[in-house]
Design an enzyme around this catalytic site. Structure first.
Site, PDB file in Angstrom:
ATOM      1  N   GLN A 151       0.777  -1.363  -0.116  1.00 38.86           N
ATOM      2  CA  GLN A 151       0.046   0.061   0.048  1.00 38.86           C
ATOM      3  C   GLN A 151       0.881   1.260  -0.080  1.00 38.86           C
ATOM      4  OE1 GLN A 151      -2.970   0.391  -0.875  1.00 38.86           O
ATOM      5  NE2 GLN A 151      -3.861   1.925   0.470  1.00 38.86           N
ATOM      6  N   HIS A 188      -2.108  -4.117   0.368  1.00 37.85           N
ATOM      7  CA  HIS A 188      -2.228  -4.397  -1.060  1.00 37.85           C
ATOM      8  C   HIS A 188      -2.729  -3.208  -1.866  1.00 37.85           C
ATOM      9  CE1 HIS A 188      -3.382  -7.297  -4.499  1.00 37.85           C
ATOM     10  NE2 HIS A 188      -2.453  -6.488  -5.017  1.00 37.85           N
ATOM     11  N   LEU A 189      -1.844  -2.720  -2.767  1.00 36.89           N
ATOM     12  CA  LEU A 189      -2.100  -1.448  -3.384  1.00 36.89           C
ATOM     13  C   LEU A 189      -3.609  -0.931  -3.727  1.00 36.89           C
ATOM     14  CD1 LEU A 189      -1.143   1.754  -4.042  1.00 36.89           C
ATOM     15  CD2 LEU A 189      -0.427   0.527  -6.265  1.00 36.89           C
ATOM     16  N   HIS A 190      -4.257  -0.152  -3.367  1.00 32.30           N
ATOM     17  CA  HIS A 190      -5.597   0.141  -3.458  1.00 32.30           C
ATOM     18  C   HIS A 190      -6.144   1.709  -3.298  1.00 32.30           C
ATOM     19  CE1 HIS A 190      -5.856  -1.074   0.666  1.00 32.30           C
ATOM     20  NE2 HIS A 190      -6.954  -0.387   0.690  1.00 32.30           N
ATOM     21  N   LEU A 191      -7.210   2.122  -3.980  1.00 32.10           N
ATOM     22  CA  LEU A 191      -7.586   3.232  -3.944  1.00 32.10           C
ATOM     23  C   LEU A 191      -9.009   3.112  -3.547  1.00 32.10           C
ATOM     24  CD1 LEU A 191      -6.491   5.207  -6.824  1.00 32.10           C
ATOM     25  CD2 LEU A 191      -5.397   5.472  -4.679  1.00 32.10           C
TER      26      LEU A 191
END
Length: 346
Positions: A151, A188-191
């Site tokens: 993230q 975990h990379l998220h918007l």
């Protein structure tokens, strides 16, 4: 296999001046809402959004408070986060482990398919439901899902968020990001993205120019940086924002980013633009004392999902300011960050 939403540069039209006070739907909005409504009907969320009470708090900032107790009590247990740069752990929950029914569609821009060893490699960006929604249409955008990024914002993720804003023609569409130690619960990379039918103070509040594309927000209890998509491109703006987020991550500074439609900073243009706020803030680690709301990205922007029913009725602008100020860095530390960030645009 999930449906694909294919778009091109010409589809990034956003909200026009004729729509600035309305809530219209683009092809992106229509697909998102249809898929989201169906997922809610089919029971793929942890709760219904049928008991969300809303009120505008009297005062200059017109805070939008919404009672949403279930988001606090029925959401997925947050992962244990101790540092901003915590590495991705494949053993922990991540967005490749969700049920297929939680995927609304894949987001694909023609130009983002890249050549790799002579072959076209697709960047797989998922649009999925947030199973614990804070508002209508609450989704997660997972850029480069299969790359398993932690993230930590990439320029591509920032640009994807900006382009989602421009794919929507709904004045109340919002995009947000919480770093680790700033209330991100999954590494975990998220918007985040969702619709809000109420105006926020930050959409039109004054900001102060620092240098180049960099502005400062001082009109809220927690100061931060501001950018706008005005007379520039998503490529330019994402690059400028990434300079700052990379600095913050490299220096282990927790941060939140909020994208909203609003007036251009100089107020000379009748066209609404995308405002981007970036707050360096105190780290949040572990469980703290009970408050009416957590100070994450939407709260810093003036939208307050309230998790404690007993505290909802007594909210005042002063009490809200006091809670938001708990995320504020010490003046000396913030000034040092501000000086360093300004140098990035020399």
């Amino acid at each position: 296999m999930a449906e694909s939403f294919l778009y091109r540069e010409g589809d990034l039209t956003g909200v026009s001046s004729s729509e600035r006070n309305g809530h219209h739907s683009s092809k992106f909005d229509t697909l998102l809402r249809q898929k989201w409504d169906q997922a809610m009907k089919d029971g793929h969320f942890r709760y219904q959004l049928d008991k969300v009470e809303t009120k505008i708090i009297p005062g200059k900032k017109k805070y939008v408070a919404q009672l949403n107790v279930k988001r606090a009590t029925e959401r997925r247990k947050p992962q244990e986060i101790t540092i901003v740069n915590q590495k991705f752990d494949p053993k922990q929950f991540n967005f490749t482990k969700i049920k297929s029914e939680e995927v609304l569609f894949e987001l694909e821009k023609e130009e983002t398919n890249v050549l790799c060893n002579g072959e076209t490699k697709k960047r797989r960006t998922l649009v999925i439901i947030n199973v614990s929604p804070l508002e209508y249409g609450h989704i997660l955008i997972v850029p480069d899902c299969d790359a398993f990024y932690p993230q930590i914002l990439t320029q591509f993720a920032i640009k994807t968020g900006l382009e989602c804003m421009l794919l929507s023609s709904h004045r109340g569409f919002k995009v947000g990001f919480n770093s680790l130690c700033a209330f991100a619960s999954v590494n975990h990379l998220h918007l985040h993205a969702y619709y809000l039918e109420y105006d926020l103070f930050v959409e039109n509040c004054p900001v102060t120019h620092i240098k180049g594309p960099l502005y400062e927000l001082n009109a809220m209890p927690c100061p931060g940086f501001a950018f706008q998509l005005y007379k520039n491109t998503t490529e330019d703006l994402s690059r400028d924002i990434y300079k700052v987020t990379q600095y913050l991550s490299d220096h282990e500074i927790a941060h939140n980013m909020f994208l909203t439609y609003g007036e251009s900073f100089d107020s000379q243009s009748p066209e609404p633009t995308v405002r981007v706020y970036l707050w360096p803030r105190k780290k949040f680690i572990g469980i703290k004392e009970e408050a009416a709301f957590n100070v994450a990205v939407v709260e810093l922007g003036g939208h307050l999902p309230i998790k404690v029913e007993e505290l909802y009725g007594g909210l005042t602008e002063d009490s809200i300011n006091e809670t938001i100020e708990t995320a504020k860095l010490e003046d000396q530390e913030y000034q040092s960050i501000k000086d360093d960030v300004a140098q990035l645009f020399s």
